[in-house]
Design a protein around this motif. Structure first.
Motif, short mmCIF file in Angstrom:
data_model
loop_
_atom_site.label_atom_id
_atom_site.label_comp_id
_atom_site.label_asym_id
_atom_site.label_seq_id
_atom_site.Cartn_x
_atom_site.Cartn_y
_atom_site.Cartn_z
N VAL A 169 -11.11 2.24 1.54
CA VAL A 169 -9.70 2.58 1.39
C VAL A 169 -9.39 3.96 2.00
O VAL A 169 -8.27 4.23 2.42
N TYR A 170 -10.43 4.82 2.06
CA TYR A 170 -10.21 6.16 2.61
C TYR A 170 -10.62 6.24 4.08
O TYR A 170 -10.80 7.31 4.64
N GLY A 183 -5.97 0.31 3.49
CA GLY A 183 -5.23 0.01 2.27
C GLY A 183 -3.73 0.07 2.46
O GLY A 183 -3.18 -0.41 3.45
N SER A 184 -3.07 0.67 1.49
CA SER A 184 -1.61 0.73 1.51
C SER A 184 -1.08 1.60 2.64
O SER A 184 0.06 1.44 3.07
N ASN A 185 -1.91 2.56 3.12
CA ASN A 185 -1.48 3.35 4.28
C ASN A 185 -1.08 2.44 5.43
O ASN A 185 -0.08 2.65 6.09
N LEU A 201 -8.45 -3.10 -3.94
CA LEU A 201 -7.36 -2.22 -4.37
C LEU A 201 -7.05 -2.59 -5.82
O LEU A 201 -6.18 -3.38 -6.10
#
Lengths: 92, 316
Positions: free
Chosen positions: B209-210, B121-123, B314
């Motif tokens: 996402v994690y 994701g955004s990471n 997301l």
């Protein structure tokens, strides 16, 4: 007293691949001790200096324990505990 | 005064509306701060404008400069609008699993898009952007996750607006992403009306996402200061979708999915106040409208179907 604990992907090596396990305890600290007794090594990944690690979030019934008493947050039968890594998340 | 010299000058000054149907009682009332009524349709106009103006004041942004930002959505759209008005080039780094509407909107305002891998994701977007910043030292990364101007926009704008419209406020509920809204509003009320409780609603995504390789790759925005928050709720897509549908059915407010998560936390707080017999005026943020999320399938069919469709997306 059984409490469901949801385990993030990254820690499932400790739970034999299980997404959720059951554990016991009157507080989150006791619950994690109980988890450790059956999933050797998981405690060290979750805690550091007696607190949740910086990139580990623990929720009891969807509420972050850092704001409800930390590891001393009380648990009761039927509660749900979710463990998640801290991430940047989504659409910003 | 509703006349402004230009579109950019009209950022902020959004309406606060009561929610008579969703409020549990006359003593426990909910209020919605309609940030979707900003120029590009989201609360991020405030942060984008503040970050650009601060960089201009500091001399970091000069005419013709290139702005770089990890953003999968609203911040990019807001930056693109302000950048195009002021003659800057904008490069956005965004995960490949973000909605087509957002890509089109970014391109429409002239932004360039660099894709980062969906997993993480955004990471991942943050990591890719930090790498690009090293390769292009002349590019200006505003970096919403760590730029104090992001929180400052809410300290100077959002919070005083709410305080003026609702002096009897008891709780503020906002979304936790960059943490800019909650940090700015939180600090304002800590200073001006410290009994106001600050409640964070954090979206809980699907497992993809994690999917970190190790826990040390976790991410907490540099702006985040735990002492400015009083409670933090994690809200999954099912509750977010259910609430966003209730908001349109009961009050006519058409909001994006992240607002559903915020409303869920606001209602949880409202119920606690009702049980405790306490008076409450709870203000929450409508971050954006639902338009950009129609293609996610969140607004049609059963909750089960919507939940399935949002898995891995997301959505906030």
């Amino acid at each position: 007293m059984a409490i469901e604990v949801r385990i993030p992907t990254i820690l499932r090596t400790y739970t034999g691949g299980e997404r959720a396990v059951e554990a016991k305890g009157d507080t989150v600290a006791e619950l994690i001790d109980d988890l450790e007794s059956r999933h050797d090594g998981i405690q060290e990944r979750l805690l550091e200096n007696g607190e949740a690690r910086r990139f580990v979030n623990i929720y009891v019934n969807d509420e972050d324990i850092r704001f409800t008493g930390g590891l001393q947050t009380a648990l009761s039968d039927g509660d749900t505990v979710v463990i998640l890594p801290a991430v940047a998340g989504g659409a910003r | 005064m509703t006349r402004y010299d230009s579109l950019v000058d009209s950022v902020g000054h959004t309406p606060l509306v009561g929610l008579p149907s969703l409020s549990p009682s006359p003593e426990v009332r909910l209020w919605a701060k309609l940030e979707d009524q900003n120029p590009t349709g989201s609360i991020k106009d405030r942060a984008a404008l503040a970050m650009i103006e601060k960089a201009e004041t500091e001399g970091r942004l000069t005419p013709g400069a290139t702005i770089l930002e990890p953003t999968s959505g609203n911040t990019g759209i807001s930056l693109a609008m302000v950048a195009s008005m002021r003659g800057y080039r904008l490069v956005c780094v965004m995960p490949e699993n973000t909605s087509e509407e957002r890509r089109q909107l970014l391109r429409m305002w002239g932004a360039e898009i660099i894709a980062s891998p969906a997993a993480g994701g955004s990471n991942e977007a943050v990591r890719v952007a930090k790498g690009l910043a090293l390769e292009h030292p002349d590019w200006v990364m505003l970096y919403q996750y760590g730029n104090p101007a992001n929180a400052e926009a809410h300290y100077r704008g959002t919070a005083p607006e709410i305080h003026a419209d609702l002096p009897e406020i008891t709780h503020f509920v906002g979304g936790l992403g960059t943490t800019g809204t909650l940090m700015g509003v939180g600090r304002y009320f800590r200073e001006h009306q410290p009994d106001v409780r600050i409640v964070a609603a954090e979206p809980r995504y699907g497992e993809l996402v994690y999917g970190l390789r190790n826990l040390d790759e976790g991410f907490v925005p540099e702006l985040y200061d735990e002492s400015l928050i009083d409670s933090r709720f994690s809200v999954g897509p099912r509750d977010a979708v259910r609430r966003v549908r209730e908001l349109i059915a009961a009050e006519g407010v058409f909001a994006g999915i992240s607002t559903g998560a915020i409303l869920h936390a606001a209602l949880a707080q409202a119920n606690k106040c009702v049980k405790a017999g306490e008076r409450a005026d709870i203000c929450f943020v409508v971050c954006d409208g639902g338009w950009k999320y129609l293609s996610t399938g969140a607004y049609e069919g059963t909750l089960d179907e919507a939940e399935d469709r949002l898995d891995g997306q997301l959505w906030a």
